[in-house]
Design an enzyme around this catalytic site. Structure first.
Site, mmCIF file in Angstrom:
data_model
loop_
_atom_site.group_PDB
_atom_site.id
_atom_site.type_symbol
_atom_site.label_atom_id
_atom_site.label_comp_id
_atom_site.label_asym_id
_atom_site.label_seq_id
_atom_site.Cartn_x
_atom_site.Cartn_y
_atom_site.Cartn_z
ATOM 1 N N ASP A 11 89.858 -3.990 34.173
ATOM 2 C CA ASP A 11 90.073 -3.100 33.026
ATOM 3 C C ASP A 11 88.846 -3.148 32.125
ATOM 4 O O ASP A 11 88.029 -4.071 32.211
ATOM 5 C CB ASP A 11 91.315 -3.554 32.249
ATOM 6 C CG ASP A 11 91.580 -2.672 31.032
ATOM 7 O OD1 ASP A 11 91.533 -1.447 31.156
ATOM 8 O OD2 ASP A 11 91.818 -3.224 29.933
ATOM 9 N N SER A 12 88.777 -2.194 31.214
ATOM 10 C CA SER A 12 87.679 -2.164 30.251
ATOM 11 C C SER A 12 87.743 -3.355 29.298
ATOM 12 O O SER A 12 86.745 -3.736 28.716
ATOM 13 C CB SER A 12 87.758 -0.873 29.440
ATOM 14 O OG SER A 12 89.015 -0.782 28.795
ATOM 15 N N CYS A 74 92.744 0.366 34.310
ATOM 16 C CA CYS A 74 92.333 1.148 33.148
ATOM 17 C C CYS A 74 92.491 2.648 33.461
ATOM 18 O O CYS A 74 91.966 3.128 34.479
ATOM 19 C CB CYS A 74 90.866 0.828 32.864
ATOM 20 S SG CYS A 74 90.136 1.761 31.535
ATOM 21 N N GLU A 157 94.632 -3.098 18.913
ATOM 22 C CA GLU A 157 93.750 -4.275 19.094
ATOM 23 C C GLU A 157 93.621 -5.085 17.810
ATOM 24 O O GLU A 157 93.291 -6.264 17.849
ATOM 25 C CB GLU A 157 92.368 -3.821 19.561
ATOM 26 C CG GLU A 157 92.407 -3.236 20.950
ATOM 27 C CD GLU A 157 91.348 -3.784 21.871
ATOM 28 O OE1 GLU A 157 90.338 -4.284 21.382
ATOM 29 O OE2 GLU A 157 91.552 -3.698 23.107
ATOM 30 N N CYS A 190 97.523 5.174 28.846
ATOM 31 C CA CYS A 190 96.516 4.206 28.391
ATOM 32 C C CYS A 190 97.135 2.810 28.461
ATOM 33 O O CYS A 190 98.331 2.642 28.178
ATOM 34 C CB CYS A 190 96.113 4.544 26.956
ATOM 35 S SG CYS A 190 95.000 3.335 26.212
ATOM 36 N N HIS A 192 97.031 0.377 26.562
ATOM 37 C CA HIS A 192 97.512 -0.234 25.319
ATOM 38 C C HIS A 192 98.882 0.282 24.859
ATOM 39 O O HIS A 192 99.577 -0.392 24.113
ATOM 40 C CB HIS A 192 96.517 0.019 24.188
ATOM 41 C CG HIS A 192 95.241 -0.758 24.310
ATOM 42 N ND1 HIS A 192 94.467 -0.731 25.452
ATOM 43 C CD2 HIS A 192 94.617 -1.591 23.449
ATOM 44 C CE1 HIS A 192 93.404 -1.505 25.276
ATOM 45 N NE2 HIS A 192 93.474 -2.033 24.068
#
Ligand code: DGL
Length: 288
Positions: A11-12, A74, A157, A190, A192
């Site tokens: 993932d990023s 991702c 985040e 996404c 997140h």
């Protein structure tokens, strides 16, 4: 390919740990290698050429561990680079999050002839049209609504949760125009967004199916391993996990725990030089 080989997930950053959490729930005996490109996150505001270059280096690095499958966890990386890199790394089994998510959303939109399906994701994912193609292929009569939601990654985040007024406001602002169009399904495109799935579900209401691409991706990997005879089914020990990151900041522990649900033990830092160098000799984490 050995059944005992690990599954590699990339993932990023650390958001892909939501996919790892789903994989561990689905396949508790599998060993997992996780690679979070924490030095170069976010990918969601970058170009396809840049993201493909990053992901190419990571796959080359992970290839050295002889994984039985590689998951591009991702959404942005899947959208921008998966077809190119699958063609380049033909010898590897690679899957992503877009197709499983789109498949589930298309099914969840129900039996209506003209369902309305919404997708929220990073700017790069929406711009790539990857979800648009994947959904239109499955439900060509559907009305598809897309909304980049760039504020959500940084506020999640920052450690803000579902009850935080800023998160509630951002989600409402982003989703209200979609809700007015009568959504049947909403796809969380996404890594997140599963962290605020409860809030999103409350805002869109009980008649809208909210699809989490992390869960769908884990089910897809399970099916792939099962059909390839590569599932570590009846092992008696729990699967192990090891994490690699390209940067370790003070936020690492807090974020990793939030995304994964348990504490993440000492990640290995991979310097850019190490990432660039060819991993032809292969690596080994576990003896025996
Ligand atoms: N992992 C990214 C995704 O799923 C979100 C974070 C980023 O922009 O890199 O699209």
């Amino acid at each position: 390919m050995a059944i005992s080989a690990p599954i590699a997930v990339l993932d990023s950053g650390l958001g892909g740990l939501t996919v790892v959490k789903a994989l561990r729930r689905e396949m508790p005996h599998e060993d997992i290698l996780y690679f979070g490109d924490t030095a170069r996150v976010p990918y969601g505001s970058k170009s396809g050429v840049t993201v493909t270059g990053y992901v190419r280096q990571i796959i080359q690095y992970l290839k050295g561990f002889g994984p039985k499958h590689i998951v591009i966890a991702c959404n942005t990386a899947t959208a921008l680079s998966m077809s190119t890199l699958r063609a380049e790394f033909k010898e590897l089994s690679i899957s992503g999050v877009i197709e499983p998510g789109a498949k589930a959303a298309a099914a969840a939109a129900g039996s209506k002839r003209f369902p309305v399906i919404g997708v929220i994701a990073t700017e790069a994912t929406i711009r790539s049209k990857a979800y648009e193609y994947a959904l239109a292929r499955r439900r060509h009569h559907a009305r598809l609504l897309f909304r980049p939601t760039p504020l959500l990654v940084p506020i999640i985040e920052e450690g803000r949760g579902e009850e935080d007024p800023l998160v509630v406001l951002a989600v409402q602002q982003y989703l209200n125009p979609m809700i007015k169009n009568g959504l049947d399904a909403l796809l969380l495109g996404c890594t997140h967004y599963p962290m605020i799935k409860g809030l999103i579900a409350r805002i869109v209401g009980p008649d809208v199916a909210v699809i989490d691409s992390a869960d769908q991706c884990a089910e897809d990997v399970y099916r792939r391993l099962l059909s390839g005879g590569l599932l570590r089914g009846d092992s008696t020990r729990p699967g192990r996990m090891h994490c690699f990151v390209t940067d370790e900041t003070p936020r690492f522990g807090m974020l990793a725990q939030r995304f994964l649900g348990v504490e993440m033990l000492s990640p290995t830092w991979v310097s850019p030089e190490e990432l660039y160098r060819s991993s032809d000799e292969g690596f080994s984490l576990y003896k025996g």
